[in-house]
Design an enzyme around this catalytic site. Structure first.
Site, PDB file in Angstrom:
ATOM      1  N   ILE A  42       5.428   3.415  47.114  1.00 40.82           N
ATOM      2  CA  ILE A  42       4.989   2.234  47.874  1.00 40.82           C
ATOM      3  C   ILE A  42       5.952   1.048  47.719  1.00 40.82           C
ATOM      4  O   ILE A  42       6.016   0.174  48.580  1.00 40.82           O
ATOM      5  CB  ILE A  42       3.551   1.831  47.457  1.00 40.82           C
ATOM      6  CG1 ILE A  42       2.868   1.038  48.557  1.00 40.82           C
ATOM      7  CG2 ILE A  42       3.531   1.076  46.139  1.00 40.82           C
ATOM      8  CD1 ILE A  42       1.363   0.904  48.378  1.00 40.82           C
ATOM      9  N   HIS A  71       8.298   2.412  30.236  1.00 43.30           N
ATOM     10  CA  HIS A  71       8.129   1.870  31.600  1.00 43.30           C
ATOM     11  C   HIS A  71       7.189   2.680  32.485  1.00 43.30           C
ATOM     12  O   HIS A  71       7.281   2.600  33.704  1.00 43.30           O
ATOM     13  CB  HIS A  71       9.487   1.704  32.310  1.00 43.30           C
ATOM     14  CG  HIS A  71      10.367   0.681  31.661  1.00 43.30           C
ATOM     15  ND1 HIS A  71      10.225  -0.667  31.881  1.00 43.30           N
ATOM     16  CD2 HIS A  71      11.368   0.809  30.766  1.00 43.30           C
ATOM     17  CE1 HIS A  71      11.113  -1.328  31.162  1.00 43.30           C
ATOM     18  NE2 HIS A  71      11.815  -0.452  30.470  1.00 43.30           N
ATOM     19  N   HIS A 124       4.306  11.718  36.637  1.00 43.32           N
ATOM     20  CA  HIS A 124       4.986  11.769  37.936  1.00 43.32           C
ATOM     21  C   HIS A 124       6.491  11.758  37.750  1.00 43.32           C
ATOM     22  O   HIS A 124       7.004  11.275  36.745  1.00 43.32           O
ATOM     23  CB  HIS A 124       4.553  10.593  38.814  1.00 43.32           C
ATOM     24  CG  HIS A 124       4.718   9.251  38.169  1.00 43.32           C
ATOM     25  ND1 HIS A 124       3.777   8.699  37.329  1.00 43.32           N
ATOM     26  CD2 HIS A 124       5.737   8.357  38.227  1.00 43.32           C
ATOM     27  CE1 HIS A 124       4.185   7.510  36.906  1.00 43.32           C
ATOM     28  NE2 HIS A 124       5.377   7.296  37.428  1.00 43.32           N
ATOM     29  N   PHE A 125       7.158  12.285  38.745  1.00 40.33           N
ATOM     30  CA  PHE A 125       8.621  12.333  38.781  1.00 40.33           C
ATOM     31  C   PHE A 125       9.082  11.496  39.976  1.00 40.33           C
ATOM     32  O   PHE A 125       8.589  11.685  41.083  1.00 40.33           O
ATOM     33  CB  PHE A 125       9.128  13.766  38.972  1.00 40.33           C
ATOM     34  CG  PHE A 125       8.816  14.685  37.824  1.00 40.33           C
ATOM     35  CD1 PHE A 125       7.522  15.140  37.599  1.00 40.33           C
ATOM     36  CD2 PHE A 125       9.827  15.107  36.981  1.00 40.33           C
ATOM     37  CE1 PHE A 125       7.244  15.988  36.532  1.00 40.33           C
ATOM     38  CE2 PHE A 125       9.557  15.957  35.913  1.00 40.33           C
ATOM     39  CZ  PHE A 125       8.259  16.397  35.691  1.00 40.33           C
ATOM     40  N   HIS A 126      10.033  10.598  39.727  1.00 40.42           N
ATOM     41  CA  HIS A 126      10.644   9.838  40.814  1.00 40.42           C
ATOM     42  C   HIS A 126      11.901  10.558  41.292  1.00 40.42           C
ATOM     43  O   HIS A 126      12.696  11.018  40.466  1.00 40.42           O
ATOM     44  CB  HIS A 126      11.134   8.472  40.324  1.00 40.42           C
ATOM     45  CG  HIS A 126      10.103   7.550  39.769  1.00 40.42           C
ATOM     46  ND1 HIS A 126       9.673   6.434  40.435  1.00 40.42           N
ATOM     47  CD2 HIS A 126       9.448   7.535  38.574  1.00 40.42           C
ATOM     48  CE1 HIS A 126       8.796   5.776  39.688  1.00 40.42           C
ATOM     49  NE2 HIS A 126       8.639   6.420  38.549  1.00 40.42           N
TER      50      HIS A 126
HETATM   51  P1  5GP Z   1       6.210   4.336  36.773  1.00 43.18           P
HETATM   52  O1  5GP Z   1       6.790   3.036  36.309  1.00 43.18           O
HETATM   53  O2  5GP Z   1       4.795   4.549  36.288  1.00 43.18           O
HETATM   54  O3  5GP Z   1       7.117   5.505  36.450  1.00 43.18           O
HETATM   55  O4  5GP Z   1       6.191   4.244  38.355  1.00 43.18           O
HETATM   56  C1  5GP Z   1       5.041   4.219  39.128  1.00 43.18           C
HETATM   57  C2  5GP Z   1       5.456   4.171  40.579  1.00 43.18           C
HETATM   58  O5  5GP Z   1       4.298   4.336  41.380  1.00 43.18           O
HETATM   59  C3  5GP Z   1       6.122   2.864  40.995  1.00 43.18           C
HETATM   60  O6  5GP Z   1       7.411   3.128  41.529  1.00 43.18           O
HETATM   61  C4  5GP Z   1       5.163   2.302  42.052  1.00 43.18           C
HETATM   62  O7  5GP Z   1       5.820   1.648  43.108  1.00 43.18           O
HETATM   63  C5  5GP Z   1       4.424   3.528  42.509  1.00 43.18           C
HETATM   64  N1  5GP Z   1       3.068   3.262  42.965  1.00 43.18           N
HETATM   65  C6  5GP Z   1       2.098   2.568  42.309  1.00 43.18           C
HETATM   66  N2  5GP Z   1       0.961   2.525  43.026  1.00 43.18           N
HETATM   67  C7  5GP Z   1       1.199   3.224  44.152  1.00 43.18           C
HETATM   68  C8  5GP Z   1       0.400   3.529  45.288  1.00 43.18           C
HETATM   69  O8  5GP Z   1      -0.770   3.154  45.411  1.00 43.18           O
HETATM   70  N3  5GP Z   1       0.981   4.267  46.266  1.00 43.18           N
HETATM   71  C9  5GP Z   1       2.276   4.707  46.185  1.00 43.18           C
HETATM   72  N4  5GP Z   1       2.759   5.436  47.199  1.00 43.18           N
HETATM   73  N5  5GP Z   1       3.063   4.436  45.117  1.00 43.18           N
HETATM   74  C10 5GP Z   1       2.535   3.701  44.130  1.00 43.18           C
END
Ligand code: 5GP
Ligand code: ZN
Length: 133
Positions: A33, A90, A97-99
Site C-alpha cells: 500500500i 523493522h 511476509h516477504f517484500h
Molecule cells: P514490515 O515493515 O512489517 O516488513 O512491512 C509491512 C508492509 O506492509 C509495509 O511496506 C506497509 O506499507 C505494508 N502494509 C501495511 N498495511 C497494509 C495494508 O493494509 N495493505 C497493503 N497492501 N499493504 C500494507
C-alpha cells in the site's frame, strides 16, 4: 488459523481490499500500500504466524517460487527480497511476509547501510548453531 486482529489475515480473507497478484492454497501476494519503488509487493503465507521461524517449513517452501515467478512476470532483474522479523528488525505488520522491492537505480526505494561489527567470534557461533541442528 487466522488471527482476527491481523491486517494481513483480513486481506487474505477479503475483509480488507488489496491489489491481489496471486493466490493459491498456501500463498497470497499483493501490492504494498505504501510502495518504496514501482512494483513493490508482498508475498505472505496464508497461515498466520508472526515470523519466518514460526511459519511451517511446508508453507515456506511454497513462498520463494512465487517470489521468483512474480519477479519474472515484472521483467525485472534488480530487486531486494526483504523479510523483517521483530520490531527491532523493522517488522511493522506482525504476520510473516516477504517484500519484493524492485531497484531500477541506486537512489530508489530501500536504503541499506552495512555497518560491520568488529570482534565477532564467528567460529564459536557457528559451532553453537551446528551443535543444535
Ligand atoms: P514490515 O515493515 O512489517 O516488513 O512491512 C509491512 C508492509 O506492509 C509495509 O511496506 C506497509 O506499507 C505494508 N502494509 C501495511 N498495511 C497494509 C495494508 O493494509 N495493505 C497493503 N497492501 N499493504 C500494507
Ligand atoms: Zn495474520
Amino acid at each position: 488459523m487466522a488471527d482476527p486482529n491481523c491486517i494481513f489475515c483480513k486481506i487474505v480473507a477479503g475483509d480488507i481490499p488489496s491489489e491481489k497478484i496471486y493466490e493459491d492454497e498456501h500463498v497470497f501476494a499483493f501490492m504494498d500500500i505504501s510502495p518504496l519503488s514501482q512494483g513493490h509487493c508482498l508475498i505472505i503465507p496464508k497461515e498466520h504466524a508472526v515470523t519466518l521461524h514460526e511459519t511451517s517449513n511446508e508453507v515456506l517452501s511454497k513462498v520463494l517460487p512465487v517470489a521468483s515467478r512474480i519477479v519474472k512476470a515484472m521483467g525485472i532483474s534488480t530487486y531486494n527480497l526483504l523479510q523483517n522479523n521483530g520490531e527491532i528488525a523493522h517488522q511493522a505488520v506482525m504476520h510473516a511476509h516477504f517484500h519484493i522491492i524492485p531497484r531500477r537505480n541506486t537512489g530508489e526505494g530501500l536504503g541499506i547501510s552495512w555497518q560491520t561489527k568488529e570482534g565477532v567470534d564467528q567460529k564459536t557461533i557457528a559451532d553453537a548453531i551446528r551443535s543444535k541442528f
